[in-house]
Write an enzyme that holds these catalytic residues in place. Structure first.
Site, mmCIF file in Angstrom:
data_model
loop_
_atom_site.group_PDB
_atom_site.id
_atom_site.type_symbol
_atom_site.label_atom_id
_atom_site.label_comp_id
_atom_site.label_asym_id
_atom_site.label_seq_id
_atom_site.Cartn_x
_atom_site.Cartn_y
_atom_site.Cartn_z
ATOM 1 N N ASP A 336 0.870 -1.163 0.000
ATOM 2 C CA ASP A 336 0.000 0.000 0.000
ATOM 3 C C ASP A 336 0.921 1.230 0.000
ATOM 4 O O ASP A 336 2.061 1.144 0.465
ATOM 5 C CB ASP A 336 -0.873 -0.023 1.257
ATOM 6 C CG ASP A 336 -1.592 1.293 1.485
ATOM 7 O OD1 ASP A 336 -2.276 1.747 0.555
ATOM 8 O OD2 ASP A 336 -1.458 1.854 2.584
ATOM 9 N N ASP A 535 -1.507 -0.815 6.004
ATOM 10 C CA ASP A 535 -1.712 -0.297 7.357
ATOM 11 C C ASP A 535 -3.134 0.170 7.620
ATOM 12 O O ASP A 535 -3.471 0.529 8.745
ATOM 13 C CB ASP A 535 -0.754 0.866 7.628
ATOM 14 C CG ASP A 535 -1.154 2.124 6.869
ATOM 15 O OD1 ASP A 535 -1.649 1.990 5.728
ATOM 16 O OD2 ASP A 535 -0.978 3.231 7.408
ATOM 17 N N ASP A 539 -6.984 -1.896 3.489
ATOM 18 C CA ASP A 539 -6.010 -2.927 3.108
ATOM 19 C C ASP A 539 -6.385 -4.303 3.657
ATOM 20 O O ASP A 539 -5.788 -5.307 3.256
ATOM 21 C CB ASP A 539 -4.613 -2.558 3.620
ATOM 22 C CG ASP A 539 -4.115 -1.244 3.061
ATOM 23 O OD1 ASP A 539 -4.332 -1.002 1.862
ATOM 24 O OD2 ASP A 539 -3.517 -0.455 3.814
#
Length: 638
Positions: A336, A535, A539
């Site tokens: 990410d 995080d 996600d």
């Protein structure tokens, strides 16, 4: 307090205590079983045989109850024997021939593995509950000009709801009135709030930051994007790993083979080799003990626990051995962007001021105005000004916040406008500083313009900057032949700039959570083992569906719960370290498995040729177990 009230309070406390320890019941049972084994051994050492047997029997019952219950139930349901039953038979066989310690240790090892499995399942349920809490339970429905709070589940497509500043949006919909800034981190993971107005789409679970908006519901509560995230996490976690499926297919055959050979050992030598019934039974029980997978279990668990302990010392929290094992075969890893490759918050990268203006004075006044806003960009400008200037901020004479656009303010005779390009004039903004805006935007910057008394005076560039350690981490992984990918909900321009800075091999921009999952599935089709690093809440589905999910320690609770591995210090280079640790662990496990299987085969052959007595069988069996454990403990060293 009356006696009845005291009794009720005590009952409530008792129930509360039971509920607290219930998830840890199997682990407590395993610990008690271990203590009873030690007690039995001490009683036996001091010739207290009756107490010794009682202690071992209690260790059998307390430690083995949960796995025995599970094994019997699964055998009944699936009509097939399993490893749990074999361990029970082996333990009973040990007791029958007088070796209580052997049987009790087998039960203890199996009890510990069962406790860890239950703990993992409880964690799974907890993370789904955490997700559910983020969607509002109630919505403010507007009907015929009347406001009424109703459960979110009762909303229907076409209903209009009012969402006030600071509230989470209860359902997917379209803005029909008002303008605002919305924090969409729960969906896209991006730290920058998005300005939205008439006829623009909003999502359930996101936060309305500034203005009041009226939203027309476009999806039923069960079909919202947020609900899809929850469903994706549940679906991904229900999928079994290839190694788990292999074990499930293998265990039935293994158990049947061992039990068949034990039965044959009881009858065939008596009739064909003229063994006595006593000798045949004795040899069959030895076979049941030495063929039990105690050494094989010890080959894996101590090595895994040692590796996990080693990782924990270095800030790598691994939730299970299978996840660490998978890292050794890692071929691709997806990251990410926000909060993972980048710091997750905007920082001022450049301030451009018109010639003739005092840069420090302009920045001081701009920060004084922005200090009255909670917008992340405004707070980043204030923070930057405080670092650059040693001056107290002033209070504007007047101030007006225009959600989705910017802010107006007056300081003395000066009239200020601070906000996006459209707020001060798109053409002037694009032409400012010889077209510098376009160049900065192409590098992933968000631009804030400052107008004083109708004249465009300054431009402030802000960016979610790449972490210092990101390039090192990516380069280390690429050196190991691991393909690196960045997945982000940000724009193509910003994603391209961050990808170039981060050194990743490939990137995908404007990804919603379900699109991240699709990209992970595509990677899994191309590569054997794929990891995902993230995080945020958005996600979670991708973390769950990856072969290995890795969360940043400062991430959301849902990401931490969903992930298989957590980097406690947000230190990306630790990923390469975890891969090296995984490779060491798998090498030692392979050594242990080969050694333990070789010893078991040797003991079985020696028993068949009547070369092995029970004491030597036990020494060989337990000795091999001790050796593989000692080999595993090497992983505790850095």
């Amino acid at each position: 307090m009356s006696s009845e009230a005291k009794s009720l309070t005590q009952e409530i406390q008792k129930v509360s205590f039971i509920e607290k320890i219930k998830p840890h019941a199997e682990l407590i049972a395993a610990a008690v079983s271990g203590l009873l084994i030690v007690a039995g051994w001490l009683f036996d050492k001091y010739d207290n045989e009756v107490d010794s047997i009682i202690a071992y029997l209690l260790a059998f019952v307390i430690g083995g109850f949960a796995k025995a219950k599970e094994g019997i139930e699964e055998t009944y349901e699936n009509k097939e024997l399993n490893v749990e039953m074999l361990m029970i038979f082996a333990a009973i066989g040990s007791a029958i021939i007088g070796y209580w310690t052997e049987g009790a240790v087998l039960i203890f090892i199996f009890a510990v593995s069962g406790a860890l499995e239950t703990y993992t399942m409880n964690k799974s349920h907890k993370e789904i509950s955490s997700l559910m809490e983020l969607q509002p339970e109630e919505a403010l429905l507007i009907k015929n000009g009347v406001e009424k709070r109703i459960p979110t589940s009762e909303l229907q497509v076409g209903d209009q709801i009012l969402v006030k500043p600071g509230e989470r949006i209860p359902s997917d919909g379209m803005i029909v009135k008002g303008k605002t800034n919305i924090d969409e981190a729960a969906i896209t993971g991006e730290s920058m709030p998005v300005s939205k107005g008439d006829q623009e789409e909003v999502f359930a679970g996101t936060v309305n930051l500034t203005g009041s908006i009226t939203v027309q519901v476009t999806k039923a509560s069960s079909d919202t994007l947020f609900q899809k995230i929850i469903q994706l996490v549940q679906s991904a976690q229900s999928e079994k790993s290839p190694s788990q499926l292999f074990i499930e297919r293998f265990e039935g055959t293994y158990v049947k083979a061992v039990l068949a050979v034990v039965i044959l050992m009881f009858f065939i030598p008596h009739f064909l080799l003229d063994w006595s019934w006593h000798e045949s039974f004795y040899r069959a029980m030895i076979l049941l003990v030495v063929a039990s997978p105690c050494a094989l279990v010890a080959s894996i668990m101590p090595a895994t626990l040692s590796a996990i302990s080693n990782g924990a010392k270095h800030g790598i929290l691994v939730k299970g051995g299978v996840h660490l094992e998978n890292l050794s075969s890692l071929e691709a890893i997806a990251f990410d962007k926000t909060g993972t490759l980048t710091k997750g918050r905007p920082e001022v990268t450049e301030v451009i001021v018109n010639d003739g203006l005092d840069r420090e004075d302009l920045l001081w006044k701009a920060a004084s105005i922005e200090n009255h806003s909670n917008h992340p960009l405004a707070q980043a400008i204030v923070k930057y000004a405080k670092q650059q200037l040693n001056r107290e901020l002033l209070h504007p004479d007047s101030l007006e916040d225009l959600p989705g656009w910017g802010v107006k303010a007056s300081i003395g005779l000066e009239h200020w406008k601070i906000g996006k390009a459209d707020f001060v004039g798109k053409e002037m903004a694009d032409a400012f500083a010889n077209g510098k805006a376009k160049e900065l935007a192409s590098l992933g910057n968000t631009l804030v313009f400052v107008e004083i008394n109708g004249a465009l005076s300054a431009m402030i560039a802000l960016k979610d900057v790449v972490r210092e350690e990101t390039k090192i981490a990516i380069d280390q992984l690429k050196q190991k032949g691991i393909y690196t990918v960045m997945l982000t909900g940000d724009s193509q321009t910003t994603a391209s700039a961050i990808a170039a800075e981060s050194h990743v091999d490939q990137f995908f921009a404007e990804c919603l959570p379900e699109e991240k999952v699709e990209q992970l599935k595509e990677l899994k089709n191309k590569f054997k083992t794929v990891a995902m690093v993230g995080d945020g809440i958005n996600d979670a589905p991708a973390l769950a569906i990856a072969n290995v999910g890795i969360a940043m320690g400062e991430g959301t609770d849902v990401a931490l719960e969903t992930a298989d591995i957590v980097l406690m210090k947000n230190d990306l280079p630790r990923i390469a370290e975890a891969v090296r640790l995984s490779q060491r662990m798998n090498k030692i496990i392979k050594q242990n498995v080969i050694f333990s299987i070789s010893v078991i085969m040797l003991l079985i052959a020696s028993n068949f040729f009547q070369l092995l007595d029970l004491p030597f069988g036990v020494i060989g069996h337990e000795g091999s177990t001790i050796l593989v454990i000692l080999n595993s403990l090497r992983l505790l060293k850095s």
